[in-house]
Design a protein around this motif. Sequence first.
Motif, PDB file in Angstrom:
ATOM      1  N   ARG A 168       0.597  -1.057   0.075  1.00 25.41           N
ATOM      2  CA  ARG A 168       0.017   0.928  -0.183  1.00 25.41           C
ATOM      3  C   ARG A 168       0.734   1.301   0.269  1.00 25.41           C
ATOM      4  NH1 ARG A 168      -3.445   1.508   5.350  1.00 25.41           N
ATOM      5  NH2 ARG A 168      -1.469   1.742   6.311  1.00 25.41           N
ATOM      6  N   MET A 169       1.483   1.242   0.376  1.00 22.00           N
ATOM      7  CA  MET A 169       3.100   2.030   1.143  1.00 22.00           C
ATOM      8  C   MET A 169       3.621   3.008  -0.218  1.00 22.00           C
ATOM      9  SD  MET A 169       4.550   1.991   4.513  1.00 22.00           S
ATOM     10  CE  MET A 169       5.373   3.119   4.202  1.00 22.00           C
ATOM     11  N   ALA A 170       3.367   1.603  -1.057  1.00 19.17           N
ATOM     12  CA  ALA A 170       3.985   1.105  -2.553  1.00 19.17           C
ATOM     13  C   ALA A 170       3.190   2.086  -3.920  1.00 19.17           C
ATOM     14  CB  ALA A 170       4.617   0.059  -3.257  1.00 19.17           C
ATOM     15  N   GLN A 171       2.021   1.845  -3.260  1.00 16.86           N
ATOM     16  CA  GLN A 171       1.349   2.860  -4.506  1.00 16.86           C
ATOM     17  C   GLN A 171       0.959   3.849  -3.568  1.00 16.86           C
ATOM     18  OE1 GLN A 171      -0.450   0.713  -6.841  1.00 16.86           O
ATOM     19  NE2 GLN A 171       0.939  -0.537  -6.319  1.00 16.86           N
ATOM     20  N   GLU A 172       1.401   4.223  -2.610  1.00 19.29           N
ATOM     21  CA  GLU A 172       0.811   5.439  -2.443  1.00 19.29           C
ATOM     22  C   GLU A 172       2.071   6.897  -2.537  1.00 19.29           C
ATOM     23  OE1 GLU A 172       0.269   5.799   1.939  1.00 19.29           O
ATOM     24  OE2 GLU A 172      -1.773   5.363   1.673  1.00 19.29           O
ATOM     25  N   GLN A 173       3.076   6.154  -2.521  1.00 20.02           N
ATOM     26  CA  GLN A 173       4.523   6.597  -2.970  1.00 20.02           C
ATOM     27  C   GLN A 173       4.503   6.921  -4.851  1.00 20.02           C
ATOM     28  OE1 GLN A 173       7.730   3.852  -1.409  1.00 20.02           O
ATOM     29  NE2 GLN A 173       7.387   5.311   0.290  1.00 20.02           N
TER      30      GLN A 173
ATOM     31  N   GLN B  76       1.272   6.914  -6.659  1.00 15.12           N
ATOM     32  CA  GLN B  76       0.714   7.826  -7.158  1.00 15.12           C
ATOM     33  C   GLN B  76       1.858   9.293  -6.754  1.00 15.12           C
ATOM     34  OE1 GLN B  76      -2.669   7.504  -4.136  1.00 15.12           O
ATOM     35  NE2 GLN B  76      -3.267   5.282  -5.329  1.00 15.12           N
ATOM     36  N   GLY B  77       2.171   9.473  -5.260  1.00 15.06           N
ATOM     37  CA  GLY B  77       3.202  10.398  -6.111  1.00 15.06           C
ATOM     38  C   GLY B  77       4.004  10.838  -6.697  1.00 15.06           C
ATOM     39  N   VAL B  78       4.165   9.778  -6.835  1.00 11.12           N
ATOM     40  CA  VAL B  78       5.212  10.029  -8.197  1.00 11.12           C
ATOM     41  C   VAL B  78       5.296  10.562  -9.665  1.00 11.12           C
ATOM     42  CG1 VAL B  78       7.056   8.955  -9.671  1.00 11.12           C
ATOM     43  CG2 VAL B  78       7.368   8.349  -7.175  1.00 11.12           C
ATOM     44  N   GLU B  79       3.493   9.958  -8.861  1.00 10.98           N
ATOM     45  CA  GLU B  79       3.109  10.357 -11.050  1.00 10.98           C
ATOM     46  C   GLU B  79       2.816  11.771 -10.505  1.00 10.98           C
ATOM     47  OE1 GLU B  79      -0.434   7.759 -11.187  1.00 10.98           O
ATOM     48  OE2 GLU B  79       0.896   6.058 -11.767  1.00 10.98           O
ATOM     49  N   LYS B  80       2.167  11.831  -9.480  1.00  8.61           N
ATOM     50  CA  LYS B  80       1.494  13.637  -9.442  1.00  8.61           C
ATOM     51  C   LYS B  80       2.803  14.596  -9.875  1.00  8.61           C
ATOM     52  CE  LYS B  80      -0.751  16.268  -5.907  1.00  8.61           C
ATOM     53  NZ  LYS B  80      -1.264  16.289  -4.341  1.00  8.61           N
TER      54      LYS B  80
ATOM     55  N   THR C 119       4.919  14.442 -11.229  1.00 12.65           N
ATOM     56  CA  THR C 119       5.552  14.198 -12.605  1.00 12.65           C
ATOM     57  C   THR C 119       4.708  14.870 -13.553  1.00 12.65           C
ATOM     58  OG1 THR C 119       5.995  11.680 -12.692  1.00 12.65           O
ATOM     59  CG2 THR C 119       5.742  12.663 -14.980  1.00 12.65           C
ATOM     60  N   ALA C 120       3.565  14.722 -12.871  1.00  9.09           N
ATOM     61  CA  ALA C 120       2.522  15.800 -13.640  1.00  9.09           C
ATOM     62  C   ALA C 120       1.996  17.268 -13.839  1.00  9.09           C
ATOM     63  CB  ALA C 120       1.168  15.355 -13.526  1.00  9.09           C
ATOM     64  N   ILE C 121       2.896  17.397 -12.461  1.00  8.40           N
ATOM     65  CA  ILE C 121       3.332  18.633 -11.801  1.00  8.40           C
ATOM     66  C   ILE C 121       4.822  19.559 -12.764  1.00  8.40           C
ATOM     67  CG2 ILE C 121       4.363  20.533 -10.047  1.00  8.40           C
ATOM     68  CD1 ILE C 121       2.671  18.719  -7.969  1.00  8.40           C
ATOM     69  N   ALA C 122       6.074  17.823 -12.794  1.00  2.02           N
ATOM     70  CA  ALA C 122       6.950  18.450 -13.442  1.00  2.02           C
ATOM     71  C   ALA C 122       6.755  19.050 -14.915  1.00  2.02           C
ATOM     72  CB  ALA C 122       7.873  17.572 -13.431  1.00  2.02           C
ATOM     73  N   ASP C 123       5.412  18.253 -16.065  1.00  3.37           N
ATOM     74  CA  ASP C 123       5.213  18.217 -16.753  1.00  3.37           C
ATOM     75  C   ASP C 123       4.009  19.544 -16.937  1.00  3.37           C
ATOM     76  OD1 ASP C 123       5.905  15.689 -17.557  1.00  3.37           O
ATOM     77  OD2 ASP C 123       4.256  14.863 -17.412  1.00  3.37           O
ATOM     78  N   MET C 124       3.693  19.826 -16.200  1.00  3.65           N
ATOM     79  CA  MET C 124       3.265  21.487 -16.109  1.00  3.65           C
ATOM     80  C   MET C 124       3.711  22.887 -15.843  1.00  3.65           C
ATOM     81  SD  MET C 124      -0.849  20.687 -14.542  1.00  3.65           S
ATOM     82  CE  MET C 124      -0.959  22.138 -14.407  1.00  3.65           C
ATOM     83  N   GLN C 125       5.034  22.611 -15.844  1.00  3.52           N
ATOM     84  CA  GLN C 125       6.165  23.016 -14.988  1.00  3.52           C
ATOM     85  C   GLN C 125       6.516  24.236 -16.489  1.00  3.52           C
ATOM     86  OE1 GLN C 125       6.929  24.038 -11.657  1.00  3.52           O
ATOM     87  NE2 GLN C 125       8.584  25.301 -12.497  1.00  3.52           N
ATOM     88  N   LYS C 126       6.784  23.514 -17.950  1.00  2.00           N
ATOM     89  CA  LYS C 126       6.871  24.477 -18.483  1.00  2.00           C
ATOM     90  C   LYS C 126       5.994  25.697 -18.743  1.00  2.00           C
ATOM     91  CE  LYS C 126       8.646  23.039 -22.744  1.00  2.00           C
ATOM     92  NZ  LYS C 126       8.135  22.403 -23.806  1.00  2.00           N
ATOM     93  N   GLU C 127       4.631  25.138 -19.109  1.00  2.00           N
ATOM     94  CA  GLU C 127       3.342  26.231 -18.845  1.00  2.00           C
ATOM     95  C   GLU C 127       3.104  26.996 -17.698  1.00  2.00           C
ATOM     96  OE1 GLU C 127      -0.595  24.751 -19.025  1.00  2.00           O
ATOM     97  OE2 GLU C 127       0.297  22.880 -20.584  1.00  2.00           O
TER      98      GLU C 127
END
Length: 638
Positions: free
Chosen positions: A452-457, A459-463, A465-473
Amino acid sequence: MDFIYSYGWLIVLVLGIIFYKFVLRVFFGMVIVPEDKIGLVTKKFVLFGANQSLPDGRIIATNGEAGFQAQTLAPGLYWSKWIWQYQIDMTSFTIIPEGKIGLILSKDGKEIPTGRILGRRVDCDNYQDAKSFLDNGGQKGRQTAFITSGSYRINTFIFDISITDQVKIFENMVGIVTALDGDPIPIGQIAGKYVDNHNNFQDFDTFLDHGGNRGLQPQVMLAGSYYINTWAVQIEQNPMTDVPIGHVGVVISYIGEDGKDVTGDSFKHGNIVSKGQRGVWMEPLGPGKYALNQYSTKLELVPTTNLVLNWANARSESHNLDKNLSTITVRSKDGFPFNLDVSQIIHVPANEAPKVIARFGSMNNLVSQVLEPTIGNYFRNSAQDSDVISFLSTRKERQESAKVHIKTVLDEYNVNAVDTLIGDITPPESLMKTLTDRKIAEEEQKTYQTQRMAQEQRQGVEKETAIADMQKEIVRAAQSVEIAQRTADATVKKAEGDATSLKLNVNAEAEATKMRANAEAEATKARAGAQAEATRLNASAEAERISKTGLAEAEKIKAVGKSNADAYQWQVTAMGGDNFTRYKITEEIGKGNIKVIPDVLISGNAGADGSISGLLGLKLMEMIQQKDQNTSTPSDDK
């Protein structure tokens, strides 16, 4: 016959030469004893006199009696030993080789006193003078004295010689002595008393003269070669007593005087005495080799290093003190039997070793009489106070408790308890299965939590990653805001520059006007002063007005620019970069009256739906644009 008469004297001479010894022996009693022989004399008879026969019990004649004569003939020439009265037997010297001794057996002499087995030494020139031996009281039988290596003129009519080896005590061996003759051992003792000055029993007569006892002797003999009369002394060789490093040897003496206990009234468990007395010696022997008599003393080795004892079936130390110890079987409060391995570390101080031996007799007895019951009963009692699970979970606390308890017990026995260690604990198989299942379930639960902790981690990584992808904008929006802010600052700076430039121009113009006025005033000084002064005043007023007007206009532009910049900043903050950009674009489209959707739809086909033809539509568009231009021109002129 004539020949015989003529040469008879010659024949007699030749025969005399050939048989001269016989002739001399017969007619003159001549006896020649060679250099390597002695003559043993036997007297056949006595013609007259009192000493015609030997006394009762004697076989050797010392006073001319008939029989075997004590006096022998040494090498040389003798007369009057008539052949009809004396028999002379030639015998060789008695030779004792190197490393040997000759033991003497006398066939004649006085009787040995009752209770003794050896005849005492007398002055007789090493038994070469049989007459002196008999005259000085020599006793028949085996003799205490012996002859060493050499050549001797021994009268074999009276003495028999037995040649035997020297006694050799080898290296690292000790000779245990048993005397075969002497006074009886005192009652209550197992060995004779200590006797000095007998040169390691080589002078057995001195030993007897000082009251030496037959039987086991307290003295021992060290390595070396000795002239020992084996009819008087028996030697048994045993290895020296070795006290290894890390041990002390406690001596238990079985001989000596009864000593007084030196431990005082506080110790009442044994007889500890001073060295040399009967009992346990107070002073132990340190590491080394000692010449101890194993029949009169006993040495108990006591380890002085830390000693490990294992209550375990599969493990035993090299000292073998724990060879009879086994795994302890205990029963818990909930009725489960289980096995327990225990290791006990003890230490016996060197100065306390005699007390331990005096109390128990040996280290094996210490283990069997104290350690085994103490440790076994402690853990059995301890296990009955808890269930198996609690016992397993509180192993450390129970180990510390056992250490304290056992240390208290062993202190009373002069033994230091260094540590108590609990080894393997083997619960019942059924209970172990239950514990194993429980543990597996706990581990599975931990596995699920980890997943479960791995899944939560994840999710955090994907989040992230998404924030990093929006960083350009986000960067682009931030840059847009920065550009807008810098544009506003540029506008403000431009306004300030325009104001400054205008002010300078006004001042310059005013200065030029003033100079022209002055010049004109100088040129037309002749003209009316009032007019010149008025002109000057008007110029100054006009310059002042223009200056103040320019300054006010500049301040206005600056304030408007700063206000617009702040407004832009707030709008970006409130709306977001993209939303603000879209808003400004829409606003500019509205301000510019830009038609996004055309007012008239022009179609290339004329159909029944009433659409205007393409040519007419184009013409209409030109008229509308012309009207718009005409409309906008007057406002621009203003």
